[in-house]
Write an enzyme that holds these catalytic residues in place. Structure first.
Site, PDB file in Angstrom:
ATOM      1  N   GLU A 139      -0.786  -4.073  -9.564  1.00 58.40           N
ATOM      2  CA  GLU A 139       0.368  -3.790  -8.696  1.00 58.40           C
ATOM      3  C   GLU A 139       1.642  -4.365  -9.303  1.00 58.40           C
ATOM      4  OE1 GLU A 139      -1.935  -3.675  -4.394  1.00 58.40           O
ATOM      5  OE2 GLU A 139      -1.030  -5.541  -5.042  1.00 58.40           O
ATOM      6  N   THR A 175      -2.174   0.629   4.115  1.00 55.62           N
ATOM      7  CA  THR A 175      -0.871   1.268   4.321  1.00 55.62           C
ATOM      8  C   THR A 175      -0.583   2.246   3.170  1.00 55.62           C
ATOM      9  OG1 THR A 175      -0.220  -0.891   5.205  1.00 55.62           O
ATOM     10  CG2 THR A 175       1.491   0.773   5.097  1.00 55.62           C
ATOM     11  N   GLY A 227       2.167  -1.548  -0.046  1.00 56.69           N
ATOM     12  CA  GLY A 227       2.196  -2.457   1.094  1.00 56.69           C
ATOM     13  C   GLY A 227       2.372  -3.893   0.655  1.00 56.69           C
ATOM     14  N   LYS A 252       1.337 -10.499  -2.122  1.00 55.86           N
ATOM     15  CA  LYS A 252       0.456  -9.351  -2.214  1.00 55.86           C
ATOM     16  C   LYS A 252      -0.879  -9.802  -2.798  1.00 55.86           C
ATOM     17  CE  LYS A 252       1.855  -5.477  -3.770  1.00 55.86           C
ATOM     18  NZ  LYS A 252       0.972  -4.931  -2.712  1.00 55.86           N
ATOM     19  N   GLY A 258      -5.888  -7.248  -1.120  1.00 59.93           N
ATOM     20  CA  GLY A 258      -6.932  -6.317  -1.570  1.00 59.93           C
ATOM     21  C   GLY A 258      -7.391  -6.584  -2.996  1.00 59.93           C
TER      22      GLY A 258
HETATM   23  C1  5RP Z   1      -3.543  -5.124  -2.201  1.00 57.46           C
HETATM   24  C2  5RP Z   1      -2.246  -5.454  -1.576  1.00 57.46           C
HETATM   25  C3  5RP Z   1      -1.894  -4.733  -0.320  1.00 57.46           C
HETATM   26  O1  5RP Z   1      -0.667  -4.125  -0.480  1.00 57.46           O
HETATM   27  C4  5RP Z   1      -1.829  -5.726   0.794  1.00 57.46           C
HETATM   28  O2  5RP Z   1      -3.058  -6.428   0.873  1.00 57.46           O
HETATM   29  C5  5RP Z   1      -1.538  -5.051   2.132  1.00 57.46           C
HETATM   30  O3  5RP Z   1      -2.610  -4.249   2.517  1.00 57.46           O
HETATM   31  P1  5RP Z   1      -2.612  -3.410   3.853  1.00 57.46           P
HETATM   32  O4  5RP Z   1      -1.659  -2.299   3.670  1.00 57.46           O
HETATM   33  O5  5RP Z   1      -4.047  -2.937   3.973  1.00 57.46           O
HETATM   34  O6  5RP Z   1      -2.231  -4.323   4.991  1.00 57.46           O
HETATM   35  O7  5RP Z   1      -1.470  -6.242  -2.037  1.00 57.46           O
HETATM   36  O8  5RP Z   1      -3.783  -5.931  -3.309  1.00 57.46           O
END
Ligand code: 5RP
Length: 213
Positions: A98, A26, A77, A89, A92
């Site tokens: 973050e 996102t 995201g 969160k 990823g």
């Molecule tokens: C990465 C995160 C992302 O914001 C979370 O995993 C959401 O990812 P996506 O937008 O691909 O659904 O925290 O560490």
């Protein structure tokens, strides 16, 4: 829907400021949208090496957090949000950077599709970034809390650490659990963003973008 919320987040970008940029699919839509207005901002701070690379590929200036006084807004995201805009969160693996960039920002705008809004956090396994030598110790501590820890095999964070994903947690008090987990020796950060929740949640729905504050 991800593209629609990414576009909607552009309205929170203040001209002549430095903004924080998150990580994930996102956030990637947001980066691509930001490229169109890149001349209006003074620069960005990236929450991961992947985001830094994508920003630079669009010619968007990327600064070190240490070089700047503060950030006007952070756009990122989430894996889950409750109705208080407390988040999980780290799907990823970029949770530590973050959380730092979110903390350094005046406003946190979270962008997600509506499937991420839940009544109680915890169906999504809670990611915890751990110093490698503490992996088994921290995993045992998670079992004591009723969780089922799963080592994210073959993954190293941008900070050189490992991730444990903790399943089966029913998170009744997110802020309390966030603080408690961060007190365990060896834990760098956990993926709960409850002590500093989002300020605005832009949710993608089939009928357009819904704003939750
Ligand atoms: C990465 C995160 C992302 O914001 C979370 O995993 C959401 O990812 P996506 O937008 O691909 O659904 O925290 O560490």
């Amino acid at each position: 829907m991800k593209q629609a919320v990414a576009e909607a987040a552009l309205t929170y970008v203040e001209a002549g400021t430095i903004i924080g940029v998150g990580t994930g699919s996102t956030a990637n839509f947001f980066i691509d949208a930001l490229a169109r207005i890149k001349n209006r901002i003074d620069g960005t701070v990236a929450s991961s090496l992947a985001t830094e690379k994508r920003l630079k590929s669009h010619g968007i200036p990327v600064l070190e957090l240490n070089e700047v006084d503060g950030l006007s807004v952070y756009v990122d995201g989430a894996d889950e949000s409750n109705h208080y805009l407390q988040l999980i969160k780290g799907g990823g693996g970029a949770l530590t950077r973050e959380k730092i960039v979110a903390a350094a920002s005046r406003k946190f705008v979270c962008i997600a599709d509506e499937s991420k809004l839940v009544d109680m956090l915890g169906a999504f396994p809670l990611p915890i970034e751990v110093i490698p030598m503490a992996r088994s110790f921290v995993a045992r501590e998670m079992v004591k809390l009723g969780g089922k820890p799963v080592y994210r095999e073959g993954f190293t964070t941008d900070n050189g650490n490992v991730i444990i994903d903790v399943h089966n947690l029913e998170i009744m008090e997110p802020a309390k659990l966030e603080a408690e987990l961060n007190n365990i020796p060896g834990v760098v950060t956990n993926g709960l963003f409850a002590l500093r929740p989002a300020d605005v949640l832009l949710l993608g729905t089939p009928n357009g973008v819904r704003t939750v504050t």
